[in-house]
Design a protein around this motif. Structure first.
Motif, short mmCIF file in Angstrom:
data_model
loop_
_atom_site.label_atom_id
_atom_site.label_comp_id
_atom_site.label_asym_id
_atom_site.label_seq_id
_atom_site.Cartn_x
_atom_site.Cartn_y
_atom_site.Cartn_z
N GLY A 17 -42.31 6.92 -80.65
CA GLY A 17 -41.63 6.98 -81.54
C GLY A 17 -41.48 8.78 -82.05
N HIS A 18 -41.40 8.61 -81.37
CA HIS A 18 -41.21 10.46 -81.53
C HIS A 18 -40.54 10.62 -79.90
CE1 HIS A 18 -44.35 9.95 -84.26
NE2 HIS A 18 -43.36 10.83 -84.90
N PRO A 19 -38.83 10.29 -79.60
CA PRO A 19 -38.54 10.54 -78.80
C PRO A 19 -38.00 12.12 -78.87
CG PRO A 19 -37.28 9.67 -80.19
CD PRO A 19 -38.11 9.34 -80.95
N ARG A 20 -37.96 12.86 -77.79
CA ARG A 20 -37.77 14.34 -77.46
C ARG A 20 -36.42 14.34 -76.30
NH1 ARG A 20 -42.48 18.89 -76.07
NH2 ARG A 20 -41.08 20.39 -76.01
N THR A 21 -35.90 15.88 -76.63
CA THR A 21 -34.78 15.72 -75.10
C THR A 21 -35.33 17.49 -74.49
OG1 THR A 21 -33.02 14.56 -76.56
CG2 THR A 21 -32.48 16.92 -75.26
N ILE A 22 -35.44 17.27 -73.67
CA ILE A 22 -34.97 18.04 -72.65
C ILE A 22 -34.24 18.18 -71.52
CG2 ILE A 22 -38.38 18.34 -72.74
CD1 ILE A 22 -38.68 17.13 -70.05
N THR A 23 -34.30 19.72 -70.91
CA THR A 23 -33.12 20.08 -69.95
C THR A 23 -33.34 21.27 -69.31
OG1 THR A 23 -31.21 19.71 -71.45
CG2 THR A 23 -30.39 21.12 -70.12
N GLY A 24 -33.66 20.95 -67.98
CA GLY A 24 -33.79 21.73 -66.36
C GLY A 24 -33.55 21.86 -65.73
N VAL A 25 -34.50 22.63 -64.40
CA VAL A 25 -33.57 21.62 -63.36
C VAL A 25 -34.76 21.16 -62.17
CG1 VAL A 25 -32.81 22.99 -61.24
CG2 VAL A 25 -32.41 23.65 -63.06
N ILE A 26 -33.97 19.67 -61.69
CA ILE A 26 -34.73 19.12 -60.75
C ILE A 26 -35.23 19.80 -59.88
CG2 ILE A 26 -35.13 16.90 -59.65
CD1 ILE A 26 -32.66 15.40 -61.11
N LYS A 27 -36.34 19.63 -59.50
CA LYS A 27 -37.55 19.99 -58.37
C LYS A 27 -37.86 19.89 -57.80
CE LYS A 27 -37.75 24.47 -59.81
NZ LYS A 27 -36.72 25.38 -58.85
N ALA A 28 -38.60 18.22 -58.02
CA ALA A 28 -38.83 16.93 -56.90
C ALA A 28 -38.00 16.08 -57.25
CB ALA A 28 -40.47 17.34 -56.46
N VAL A 29 -38.51 14.68 -56.56
CA VAL A 29 -37.95 13.29 -56.72
C VAL A 29 -38.54 12.17 -55.83
CG1 VAL A 29 -35.99 11.48 -57.33
CG2 VAL A 29 -35.79 13.80 -57.44
N ARG A 30 -39.73 11.08 -56.76
CA ARG A 30 -40.15 10.43 -55.58
C ARG A 30 -39.48 9.08 -55.94
NH1 ARG A 30 -44.60 7.17 -56.07
NH2 ARG A 30 -45.11 7.75 -57.92
N TYR A 31 -38.72 8.89 -54.58
CA TYR A 31 -38.14 7.37 -55.06
C TYR A 31 -38.44 6.93 -54.12
CZ TYR A 31 -33.93 5.11 -56.53
OH TYR A 31 -32.36 4.59 -56.62
N THR A 32 -39.90 6.16 -55.20
CA THR A 32 -40.57 5.16 -55.17
C THR A 32 -41.33 3.67 -55.39
OG1 THR A 32 -42.91 6.15 -54.75
CG2 THR A 32 -41.00 6.13 -52.40
N ASN A 33 -41.75 3.24 -55.23
CA ASN A 33 -42.06 2.07 -56.36
C ASN A 33 -43.59 2.63 -56.50
OD1 ASN A 33 -40.39 0.34 -56.79
ND2 ASN A 33 -40.33 -1.05 -54.75
N PRO A 34 -44.16 2.33 -58.32
CA PRO A 34 -43.81 0.85 -59.14
C PRO A 34 -43.37 1.87 -59.31
CG PRO A 34 -45.90 2.07 -59.42
CD PRO A 34 -45.90 2.69 -57.67
N HIS A 35 -42.95 3.12 -59.57
CA HIS A 35 -42.12 3.83 -60.58
C HIS A 35 -41.71 5.63 -60.15
CE1 HIS A 35 -42.41 2.02 -64.17
NE2 HIS A 35 -43.94 1.99 -63.44
N ILE A 36 -39.88 5.41 -60.37
CA ILE A 36 -39.50 6.62 -59.40
C ILE A 36 -40.72 7.81 -60.71
CG2 ILE A 36 -37.59 8.40 -59.66
CD1 ILE A 36 -35.87 5.78 -59.35
N ARG A 37 -40.56 8.63 -59.92
CA ARG A 37 -41.45 10.11 -60.32
C ARG A 37 -40.45 11.39 -59.98
NH1 ARG A 37 -44.99 8.92 -64.29
NH2 ARG A 37 -47.00 11.18 -63.29
#
Length: 127
Positions: A39-59
């Motif tokens: 109910g309270h969406p937010r917008t943030i901007t920054g630099v991607i530091k890490a990505v874990r592209y695996t199941n069950p969710h990408i983090r």
């Protein structure tokens, strides 16, 4: 009567065994509305530091810029769902600047469930 009970018993056993096969997947999955304040969406901007592209969710970890430099944990859909929407591994490059629109965690932590992500002028709806 005994034949019907026997058949019913077999159906029950098959159902239980099948359910156990999915137990890990079901307990690992959660709805966004139980973890994030949709109910309270937010917008943030920054630099991607890490990505874990695996199941069950990408983090993804996103470090915001400005006075309040925070590292946010961003929850994205599964790799299969993400790729269907155009959110590929190559899109989520470490070091890229990203703007994420999403829902903050109820617990007040620096965690967000993403709704859309923009990198390099390209916006992808993820949820």
């Amino acid at each position: 009567m005994i034949a019907k009970r026997s058949q019913l018993f077999r159906v029950l056993i098959v159902t239980i065994v099948a359910s156990l096969g999915f137990a890990g997947e079901v307990t690992a999955h959660h709805g966004y509305d139980t973890t994030y304040d949709v109910g309270h969406p937010r917008t943030i901007t920054g630099v991607i530091k890490a990505v874990r592209y695996t199941n069950p969710h990408i983090r993804m970890q996103l470090q915001t810029t400005g006075k309040l430099r925070r590292v946010w944990r961003i929850d994205l859909p599964s790799p299969t769902q993400a790729e269907r929407r155009g959110l590929t591994r190559s899109f989520l490059k470490v070091g890229a600047t990203a703007t994420v629109v999403g829902w903050p965690a109820y617990d007040g932590s620096n965690e967000m469930g993403a709704s859309q992500i923009t990198i390099g002028g390209k916006t992808v709806q993820v949820n």
